[in-house]
Motif scaffolding. Structure first.
Motif, mmCIF file in Angstrom:
data_model
loop_
_atom_site.group_PDB
_atom_site.id
_atom_site.type_symbol
_atom_site.label_atom_id
_atom_site.label_comp_id
_atom_site.label_asym_id
_atom_site.label_seq_id
_atom_site.Cartn_x
_atom_site.Cartn_y
_atom_site.Cartn_z
ATOM 1 N N GLY A 257 0.796 -1.228 0.000
ATOM 2 C CA GLY A 257 0.000 0.000 0.000
ATOM 3 C C GLY A 257 0.823 1.270 0.000
ATOM 4 O O GLY A 257 1.982 1.269 0.407
ATOM 5 N N ASN A 258 0.205 2.338 -0.461
ATOM 6 C CA ASN A 258 0.917 3.609 -0.633
ATOM 7 C C ASN A 258 0.319 4.767 0.146
ATOM 8 O O ASN A 258 0.883 5.853 0.159
ATOM 9 N N ASN A 259 -0.827 4.574 0.771
ATOM 10 C CA ASN A 259 -1.369 5.641 1.605
ATOM 11 C C ASN A 259 -0.584 5.662 2.918
ATOM 12 O O ASN A 259 0.262 4.818 3.161
ATOM 13 N N GLY A 260 -0.897 6.623 3.749
ATOM 14 C CA GLY A 260 -0.285 6.640 5.065
ATOM 15 C C GLY A 260 1.153 7.080 5.003
ATOM 16 O O GLY A 260 1.637 7.561 3.987
ATOM 17 N N PHE A 261 1.852 6.897 6.117
ATOM 18 C CA PHE A 261 3.231 7.357 6.165
ATOM 19 C C PHE A 261 4.026 6.397 7.044
ATOM 20 O O PHE A 261 3.482 5.509 7.695
ATOM 21 N N GLN A 262 5.334 6.591 7.017
ATOM 22 C CA GLN A 262 6.257 5.753 7.785
ATOM 23 C C GLN A 262 5.928 4.269 7.609
ATOM 24 O O GLN A 262 5.852 3.787 6.485
ATOM 25 N N GLN B 226 -1.056 -4.366 9.664
ATOM 26 C CA GLN B 226 -2.421 -4.748 9.292
ATOM 27 C C GLN B 226 -3.259 -4.900 10.558
ATOM 28 O O GLN B 226 -3.035 -5.824 11.349
ATOM 29 N N PRO B 227 -4.204 -3.990 10.780
ATOM 30 C CA PRO B 227 -4.968 -4.054 12.032
ATOM 31 C C PRO B 227 -5.862 -5.287 12.095
ATOM 32 O O PRO B 227 -6.353 -5.767 11.072
ATOM 33 N N SER B 228 -6.053 -5.804 13.282
ATOM 34 C CA SER B 228 -6.879 -7.007 13.492
ATOM 35 C C SER B 228 -8.285 -6.776 12.960
ATOM 36 O O SER B 228 -8.881 -5.718 13.186
ATOM 37 N N GLY B 229 -8.811 -7.770 12.234
ATOM 38 C CA GLY B 229 -10.172 -7.676 11.710
ATOM 39 C C GLY B 229 -10.234 -7.061 10.321
ATOM 40 O O GLY B 229 -11.334 -6.927 9.760
ATOM 41 N N TYR B 230 -9.112 -6.700 9.741
ATOM 42 C CA TYR B 230 -9.090 -6.111 8.392
ATOM 43 C C TYR B 230 -8.117 -6.880 7.503
ATOM 44 O O TYR B 230 -7.157 -7.492 7.993
ATOM 45 N N GLU B 231 -8.381 -6.843 6.200
ATOM 46 C CA GLU B 231 -7.498 -7.500 5.235
ATOM 47 C C GLU B 231 -6.459 -6.528 4.683
ATOM 48 O O GLU B 231 -5.574 -6.912 3.929
ATOM 49 N N GLN B 232 -6.640 -5.246 4.990
ATOM 50 C CA GLN B 232 -5.750 -4.221 4.436
ATOM 51 C C GLN B 232 -4.758 -3.719 5.485
ATOM 52 O O GLN B 232 -5.057 -3.722 6.675
ATOM 53 N N THR B 233 -3.611 -3.269 5.002
ATOM 54 C CA THR B 233 -2.691 -2.572 5.902
ATOM 55 C C THR B 233 -3.168 -1.123 6.056
ATOM 56 O O THR B 233 -3.996 -0.648 5.280
ATOM 57 N N PHE B 234 -2.614 -0.431 7.039
ATOM 58 C CA PHE B 234 -2.932 0.996 7.202
ATOM 59 C C PHE B 234 -2.679 1.762 5.902
ATOM 60 O O PHE B 234 -3.394 2.722 5.592
ATOM 61 N N ALA B 235 -1.654 1.338 5.145
ATOM 62 C CA ALA B 235 -1.296 2.077 3.926
ATOM 63 C C ALA B 235 -2.175 1.705 2.734
ATOM 64 O O ALA B 235 -2.114 2.342 1.693
ATOM 65 N N GLU B 236 -2.980 0.649 2.868
ATOM 66 C CA GLU B 236 -3.923 0.290 1.803
ATOM 67 C C GLU B 236 -5.308 0.862 2.068
ATOM 68 O O GLU B 236 -6.144 0.922 1.167
ATOM 69 N N ASP C 269 -8.422 3.361 2.918
ATOM 70 C CA ASP C 269 -8.866 4.720 2.726
ATOM 71 C C ASP C 269 -8.547 5.488 4.014
ATOM 72 O O ASP C 269 -8.818 4.981 5.117
ATOM 73 N N PRO C 270 -7.966 6.681 3.905
ATOM 74 C CA PRO C 270 -7.597 7.433 5.117
ATOM 75 C C PRO C 270 -8.762 7.604 6.094
ATOM 76 O O PRO C 270 -8.550 7.593 7.310
ATOM 77 N N ASN C 271 -9.980 7.723 5.564
ATOM 78 C CA ASN C 271 -11.120 7.887 6.479
ATOM 79 C C ASN C 271 -11.357 6.641 7.315
ATOM 80 O O ASN C 271 -11.692 6.728 8.492
ATOM 81 N N LEU C 272 -11.169 5.474 6.678
ATOM 82 C CA LEU C 272 -11.311 4.238 7.450
ATOM 83 C C LEU C 272 -10.205 4.144 8.489
ATOM 84 O O LEU C 272 -10.450 3.897 9.668
#
Lengths: 192, 192
Positions: free
Chosen positions: A141-146, A152-162, A164-167
């Motif tokens: 993923g390319n969103n987010g920083f650092q 990848q937060p528990s309960g989600y299939e995406q990393t913080f960088a994948e 949507d910033p609102n999610l």
């Protein structure tokens, strides 16, 4: 009268996220949030000690209400480290290197911690805490920083960088700490 | 008149090693080395910044000549980290965990750095540096302290913890930094 609250940070990504989350309660209190890029040395120690010391020094130097933010990325297999030293590790290793740090450990669990610290002149530092549990994965993923691409937060299939910033802003360690700060603002009329 | 030089440390193993290495020049200067267990917070930052800050604070608090010692264990694959944060990593991971930190990296090269800092009231901090190159290996040996069992210096088949203390004290990062400090003592009659 409009009051000014200084956010001590040199990290534009964090500042953007914090401004977005605090927008409503700050407007309600007639407070402008301004960035103050104060280059403060941080101590080693526990995260609570580190942010308390930073708050006191910043508040004394600026002589105005300040908020600081500190984030830890904690690997369960490493007893919670890199923790408060994550910025040095991320600078040296970047995302892939951080992921490889766990190659020798089966336990890939991790958590992110955020502390929002608030202090006004003459007041005691207040610390608001948020945590988000998850797993360390290969960078995606390319969103987010650092280090967002490896968490990848528990309960989600995406990393913080994948995400949507609102999610992300609705589940993150920083969001949760800022929610606690919002409660404080709402429940203390003279908070600033 | 006998003078007193305070060694700021809470680590008995280090204190023993330093006393042993400095014995002769201290006796020649009629100086007693005494342990002062001052619990100082350390800053985050470069190793030179960390020890300079520590020296200034210790010298001001005690108002007497002081020496401090700081050791880094630096993994080449991690861009020199854990470096000054090694004590937190060793506490959390111990020897085997530290070794496993490199499981994902082919490069097992490492180096140890020691800084001996000296300051007398009204003087500028002096920093003496020593380095020892080597490799991170599976823990072996019972001599030494902390991470000594996983560090095998270049040119030797033994880890620091397998070596006779006299051999280790003749090649170690700490020995080399103390040698530089000894030179300073010998070349500055009024060093204390």
């Amino acid at each position: 009268m409009t009051k000014i609250l200084y956010l001590i940070t040199g990290n534009a990504g964090k500042a953007r996220e914090i401004k977005e989350i605090l927008k409503t309660p700050l407007e309600a209190s007639n407070v402008n949030l301004e960035i103050f890029n104060l280059d403060l040395k941080e101590y080693q120690g526990t995260p609570d000690e580190i942010i308390s010391d930073k708050l006191k020094i910043a508040c004394n130097q600026i002589n105005a209400p300040v908020i600081c933010e500190d984030t830890c990325l904690c690997f369960e297999a490493l007893g919670g480290l890199p923790g408060p030293y994550i910025k040095w590790f991320w600078k040296a290793l970047e995302d892939e290197g951080l992921f490889r740090l766990l190659a020798g450990f089966d336990n890939k669990k991790a958590w992110t911690e955020c502390r929002i610290g608030y202090c006004k002149p003459g007041g005691e530092p207040q610390i608001f805490y948020g945590k988000c549990e998850g797993t360390i994965v290969m960078p995606r993923g390319n969103n987010g920083f650092q280090w967002n691409p490896i968490f990848q937060p528990s309960g989600y299939e995406q990393t913080f960088a994948e995400m949507d910033p609102n999610l992300k802003n609705s589940i993150s360690h920083r969001f949760r700490a800022l929610e606690a700060f919002k409660d404080y603002m709402l429940n203390n009329q003279d908070w600033i």
